[in-house]
Structures are given as structure tokens and as C-alpha cells.
Design a protein around this motif. Structure first.
Motif, mmCIF file in Angstrom:
data_model
loop_
_atom_site.group_PDB
_atom_site.id
_atom_site.type_symbol
_atom_site.label_atom_id
_atom_site.label_comp_id
_atom_site.label_asym_id
_atom_site.label_seq_id
_atom_site.Cartn_x
_atom_site.Cartn_y
_atom_site.Cartn_z
ATOM 1 N N ALA A 58 9.319 4.758 54.958
ATOM 2 C CA ALA A 58 8.525 4.471 53.681
ATOM 3 C C ALA A 58 7.796 5.775 53.265
ATOM 4 N N GLN A 59 7.213 6.457 54.366
ATOM 5 C CA GLN A 59 6.363 7.860 54.364
ATOM 6 C C GLN A 59 7.518 8.701 54.006
ATOM 7 N N LEU A 107 10.339 8.611 52.957
ATOM 8 C CA LEU A 107 11.010 8.291 51.485
ATOM 9 C C LEU A 107 10.154 8.962 50.495
ATOM 10 N N GLY A 108 8.917 8.703 50.482
ATOM 11 C CA GLY A 108 7.862 9.097 49.780
ATOM 12 C C GLY A 108 7.729 10.782 49.573
ATOM 13 N N VAL A 109 7.646 11.286 50.765
ATOM 14 C CA VAL A 109 7.992 12.820 50.608
ATOM 15 C C VAL A 109 9.008 13.274 49.924
ATOM 16 N N LEU A 110 10.373 12.775 50.235
ATOM 17 C CA LEU A 110 11.314 13.213 49.597
ATOM 18 C C LEU A 110 11.592 12.908 48.116
ATOM 19 N N MET A 111 10.783 11.680 47.638
ATOM 20 C CA MET A 111 10.678 11.565 46.161
ATOM 21 C C MET A 111 10.147 12.443 45.636
ATOM 22 N N ALA A 112 8.663 12.957 45.935
ATOM 23 C CA ALA A 112 7.917 13.905 45.420
ATOM 24 C C ALA A 112 8.518 15.175 45.433
ATOM 25 N N LYS A 113 9.270 15.625 46.281
ATOM 26 C CA LYS A 113 10.031 16.879 46.484
ATOM 27 C C LYS A 113 10.855 17.064 45.524
ATOM 28 N N ALA A 114 11.672 16.034 45.327
ATOM 29 C CA ALA A 114 12.786 15.925 44.316
ATOM 30 C C ALA A 114 12.353 15.830 42.892
ATOM 31 N N GLY A 115 10.867 15.796 42.737
ATOM 32 C CA GLY A 115 10.401 15.636 41.331
ATOM 33 C C GLY A 115 10.427 14.083 40.832
ATOM 34 N N PHE A 116 10.463 13.089 41.701
ATOM 35 C CA PHE A 116 10.331 11.750 41.159
ATOM 36 C C PHE A 116 9.081 11.232 41.350
ATOM 37 N N ASN A 117 8.367 10.368 40.628
ATOM 38 C CA ASN A 117 7.211 9.686 40.435
ATOM 39 C C ASN A 117 7.516 8.261 41.134
ATOM 40 N N VAL A 118 6.599 7.457 41.715
ATOM 41 C CA VAL A 118 6.837 6.175 42.147
ATOM 42 C C VAL A 118 6.142 5.460 41.222
ATOM 43 N N VAL A 119 6.840 4.168 40.799
ATOM 44 C CA VAL A 119 6.145 3.030 40.235
ATOM 45 C C VAL A 119 6.360 1.857 41.419
ATOM 46 N N TYR A 120 5.199 1.190 41.213
ATOM 47 C CA TYR A 120 5.307 -0.004 42.813
ATOM 48 C C TYR A 120 4.109 -0.774 42.404
ATOM 49 N N GLY A 121 4.107 -1.774 43.383
ATOM 50 C CA GLY A 121 3.292 -2.987 43.049
ATOM 51 C C GLY A 121 1.880 -2.784 43.198
ATOM 52 N N GLY A 122 1.256 -1.306 43.344
ATOM 53 C CA GLY A 122 0.143 -1.255 43.069
ATOM 54 C C GLY A 122 -1.161 -1.547 44.449
ATOM 55 N N GLY A 123 -0.427 -2.030 45.585
ATOM 56 C CA GLY A 123 -1.254 -2.283 46.579
ATOM 57 C C GLY A 123 -1.558 -1.251 47.432
ATOM 58 N N ALA A 124 -2.894 -1.296 48.221
ATOM 59 C CA ALA A 124 -3.021 -0.586 49.315
ATOM 60 C C ALA A 124 -2.899 -1.033 50.666
ATOM 61 N N VAL A 125 -1.887 -1.690 50.771
ATOM 62 C CA VAL A 125 -1.378 -2.209 52.146
ATOM 63 C C VAL A 125 0.158 -2.151 52.336
ATOM 64 N N ALA A 174 3.623 5.350 48.551
ATOM 65 C CA ALA A 174 2.774 5.882 47.521
ATOM 66 C C ALA A 174 1.939 6.832 47.942
ATOM 67 N N LYS A 175 1.424 6.741 48.938
ATOM 68 C CA LYS A 175 0.592 7.691 49.442
ATOM 69 C C LYS A 175 1.164 8.979 49.769
ATOM 70 N N ALA A 176 2.300 8.910 50.347
ATOM 71 C CA ALA A 176 3.067 10.281 50.764
ATOM 72 C C ALA A 176 3.532 10.824 49.386
ATOM 73 N N VAL A 177 4.104 9.984 48.246
ATOM 74 C CA VAL A 177 4.435 10.600 46.962
ATOM 75 C C VAL A 177 3.121 11.498 46.383
ATOM 76 N N LYS A 178 1.990 10.719 46.510
ATOM 77 C CA LYS A 178 0.975 11.461 45.941
ATOM 78 C C LYS A 178 0.514 12.553 46.790
ATOM 79 N N GLU A 179 0.251 12.517 48.081
ATOM 80 C CA GLU A 179 0.010 13.783 48.755
ATOM 81 C C GLU A 179 1.041 14.830 48.725
ATOM 82 N N PHE A 180 2.208 14.551 48.231
ATOM 83 C CA PHE A 180 3.108 15.782 48.087
ATOM 84 C C PHE A 180 3.443 16.135 46.677
#
Length: 195
Positions: free
Chosen positions: A26-27, A29-47, A54-60
Motif C-alpha cells: 500500500a505504501q 503504491l502510494g509513493v508511485l502514485m504521487a510520483k506519477a502525478g496521481f492523487n488518491v481518492v479513498y475512504g477517508g480513514g486513518a487506519v 494515503a499517507k504515502a501519497v501525501k508525503e510524496f
């Protein structure tokens, strides 16, 4: 990256008790999504893996859009670090919102909710309500049995062989991103006869 895809909906788990490989993927994928210019839309949870992705997308450098129903938001499981957190009345309106604001969908390993979301997206594409890229990320062979069941559906003529074109099965986050980058929307013919 195709102009068609910017916001990618990721369906995944809210469990914090999974094997470590699922959080790691999951992490990644998030890194690669951000690096590719994609945003994430997801269920909004912190679990769970949903949060790790989501955290990895944001960090990158990607944007994080969370969509959470009132009931879950009220018990405090929402991610306060979303760029936008949308609160919906219920799970059905949440799914509708996730669909409306995303250009593609990825199913990570998940439970009944993930299965329901994936099946609905495939069905919508089959009926011509969307032509979005749909990816099943088959980490650790998690979806092997489901994919066998999909084949059984086709073999017994409950769906046409062309239904295999409705989704892509990826084995790695890299496969997933490459598919999204090169995706060409398809228009599934709902009049196609079952062979």
C-alpha cells in the motif's frame, strides 16, 4: 500519464492486523502514485492499508481526498491530514461520491467492503456507466480464488468472455502504475452475446 486519469480511487482495508506485506505494498503504491502525478481518492480513514496508502501519497506530493460516512466520522477514525475530507450520509452515498470524483479505481487486498466496491465498478463498466481503468492488485496471490471464480462465471455463461477486458490484474505496484499511465478507455458493448 494519460490526460484521462488524475484522481485514482483506492479501495483497501481498514484493518490494522494484517500481514506486513499488505501495508508495505500500500505504501509502495502510494509513493508511485504521487510520483506519477496521481492523487488518491479513498475512504477517508486513518487506519489500515487505506491510511498507509494515503499517507504515502501525501508525503510524496500527491493530493489526498477522503470520503467518509457520518457514522465512521463520528467515532473519530477519519484522517485529519486529508487535503479534502468529504463527509457523506451513508455508505451508499460515499460510494457514489468516490465514483464521481475518481478517474480510475484500484482494489488492494481487502474485506467485504472492498469486494463490494470492486464488483460494483466492474458492473458499472460492463453496463457502460463508466469506462474507467479498474485494477486488481493481486498482492501475495490474495485475489487468486476470486479470479478463479470470475473464470467460473464466464465459463458457465453468466458473463461473456469479453468481460475479462473490464479489469486488469496487476501483481506489483509498478504494474499498476504502468497500466494507468498507458490506459486507453474502452467502450464495452452491453449488447454483446454470451458465446
Amino acid at each position: 500519464m494519460t490526460e484521462f486519469i488524475k484522481n485514482v480511487c483506492v479501495y483497501s482495508s481498514s484493518s490494522n492486523t494484517l500481514s506486513e506485506i499488505y501495508y508495505k505494498v500500500a505504501q509502495e503504491l502510494g509513493v508511485l502514485m504521487a510520483k506519477a502525478g496521481f492523487n488518491v481518492v479513498y475512504g477517508g480513514g486513518a487506519v489500515g492499508t487505506m491510511y498507509e496508502n494515503a499517507k504515502a501519497v501525501k508525503e510524496f506530493g500527491g493530493e489526498v481526498i477522503g470520503v467518509i460516512p457520518e457514522k465512521l466520522h463520528s467515532i473519530g477514525v477519519g484522517n485529519p491530514n486529508c487535503d479534502e475530507l468529504i463527509v457523506t450520509k451513508c455508505m451508499r452515498t460515499r460510494k457514489d461520491k468516490l465514483d464521481r470524483i475518481s478517474d480510475a479505481a484500484i482494489a488492494l487486498a481487502g474485506g467485504f467492503g472492498t469486494l463490494e466496491e470492486l464488483a460494483e465498478m466492474i458492473t458499472q463498466k460492463q453496463l457502460g456507466y463508466n469506462n474507467k481503468a479498474i485494477v486488481i492488485l493481486n498482492t501475495n496471490g490474495f485475489y487468486d480464488n476470486l479470479l478463479k471464480f470470475f473464470e467460473e462465471i464466464i465459463e458457465q455463461n453468466f458473463a461473456s468472455p469479453s468481460s475479462r477486458e473490464l479489469f486488469f490484474v496487476a501483481q506489483t505496484p509498478e504494474d499498476t502504475i504502468n497500466y494507468l499511465k498507458n490506459y486507453k478507455p474502452i467502450h464495452f458493448d452491453i449488447r454483446a452475446k454470451v458465446n
